[in-house]
Design an enzyme around this catalytic site. Sequence first.
Site, PDB file in Angstrom:
ATOM      1  N   ASN A 294     -18.295   5.403   9.229  1.00  0.00           N
ATOM      2  CA  ASN A 294     -17.589   4.480   8.331  1.00  0.00           C
ATOM      3  C   ASN A 294     -17.174   5.193   7.057  1.00  0.00           C
ATOM      4  OD1 ASN A 294     -18.234   1.975   9.802  1.00  0.00           O
ATOM      5  ND2 ASN A 294     -20.335   2.392   9.160  1.00  0.00           N
TER       6      ASN A 294
ATOM      7  N   ASP B  69     -17.039  -1.222   1.890  1.00  0.00           N
ATOM      8  CA  ASP B  69     -16.432  -0.729   3.125  1.00  0.00           C
ATOM      9  C   ASP B  69     -14.917  -0.643   2.938  1.00  0.00           C
ATOM     10  OD1 ASP B  69     -15.058  -1.247   5.840  1.00  0.00           O
ATOM     11  OD2 ASP B  69     -17.089  -0.693   6.394  1.00  0.00           O
TER      12      ASP B  69
ATOM     13  N   GLU C 285      -5.883  -2.509   9.152  1.00  0.00           N
ATOM     14  CA  GLU C 285      -6.726  -3.286   8.244  1.00  0.00           C
ATOM     15  C   GLU C 285      -6.837  -2.584   6.886  1.00  0.00           C
ATOM     16  OE1 GLU C 285     -11.071  -5.520   8.268  1.00  0.00           O
ATOM     17  OE2 GLU C 285     -10.554  -4.157   9.904  1.00  0.00           O
TER      18      GLU C 285
ATOM     19  N   ARG D 136     -20.443  -8.564   5.436  1.00  0.00           N
ATOM     20  CA  ARG D 136     -21.323  -8.336   6.592  1.00  0.00           C
ATOM     21  C   ARG D 136     -22.729  -8.010   6.091  1.00  0.00           C
ATOM     22  NH1 ARG D 136     -18.481  -4.922  10.615  1.00  0.00           N
ATOM     23  NH2 ARG D 136     -17.522  -6.921  11.028  1.00  0.00           N
TER      24      ARG D 136
ATOM     25  N   ASP E 172      -8.969   0.936  12.721  1.00  0.00           N
ATOM     26  CA  ASP E 172      -8.713  -0.028  11.648  1.00  0.00           C
ATOM     27  C   ASP E 172      -7.746   0.464  10.566  1.00  0.00           C
ATOM     28  OD1 ASP E 172     -10.414  -1.781  12.982  1.00  0.00           O
ATOM     29  OD2 ASP E 172     -12.170  -1.015  11.925  1.00  0.00           O
TER      30      ASP E 172
ATOM     31  N   ASP F 112     -12.677   3.831  10.127  1.00  0.00           N
ATOM     32  CA  ASP F 112     -13.855   4.279  10.858  1.00  0.00           C
ATOM     33  C   ASP F 112     -13.428   5.266  11.939  1.00  0.00           C
ATOM     34  OD1 ASP F 112     -15.627   2.123   9.712  1.00  0.00           O
ATOM     35  OD2 ASP F 112     -14.246   0.866  10.832  1.00  0.00           O
TER      36      ASP F 112
ATOM     37  N   ASP G 279     -12.813   0.024   5.543  1.00  0.00           N
ATOM     38  CA  ASP G 279     -12.213  -0.306   6.838  1.00  0.00           C
ATOM     39  C   ASP G 279     -12.031   0.869   7.789  1.00  0.00           C
ATOM     40  OD1 ASP G 279     -11.891  -3.080   6.087  1.00  0.00           O
ATOM     41  OD2 ASP G 279     -10.188  -2.422   4.885  1.00  0.00           O
TER      42      ASP G 279
END
Length: 177
Positions: A89, A105, A127, A20, A124, A109, A107
Site C-alpha cells: 500500500n 491511505d 481511485e 477502514r 486503484d 497499491d 489508494d
Amino acid sequence: MQIDKKIMVHAYKFDGKLYRTWEFPNVIKETDDYICVDLLNVHVITASDDGSRFFHSRLKRPTIWYFFKNKWYNMIVSKKSNKYYYYINIAGPFIFEEDAIKYIDFDLDYRIPDAQVSKINLLDVNEFNKHKVKYQYPIELINKIESVKEEVLVLFKEHKFDEYLNFDLIHRRNGKG
C-alpha cells in the site's frame, strides 16, 4: 511494543475520515524498522464512500502486515496454497496512538502474486486520480506519492523487501507451513 498485544489499525482518507478498521490484530514483532501484526481471523470494517454503511469481512488466510517506520508504504504478505502474495500500500507514514496504528491511505497499491516480479500489478489508479481531485492533494503530495510508487517498484524488483520478510512468523503464528 509488547508482543501479542492486541491493537487496532485505522486507515484514513486525506480529509481525515476513517474508512477502514482492522479489529485486534496481534503485534508479533517490532524492530527499529517496522512493526509486524498478524491478521488471521481479524475482523475488517470498511465504510462506504458516504459513510452510511459498513461492510464487514474477516481475513481467513495466514496474513502478516509490515508497517515500516517513517516510510510511505506498508506491506501485507499472505499465504495461500503454499504461495506467498504481496500487497504493498502506498500510504503516509503511520502513527501509533490510543492502541492503534493510524495512517492515510493514498489508494495506490501493488499486488504481486507469488513474489513474481513479472506479474506486479498497480491497482486503484482511477481511485487515486479521483481522490487527488476530490481531496485537493497538494502538488508536493502528488509528487511524493509518485516518487514512492517508483521507489517501491525498484525495491521489490531488487528484492530489497526480502530482508524484512520472515516467513517463520506466518508459520509460527498460523500453524504448520
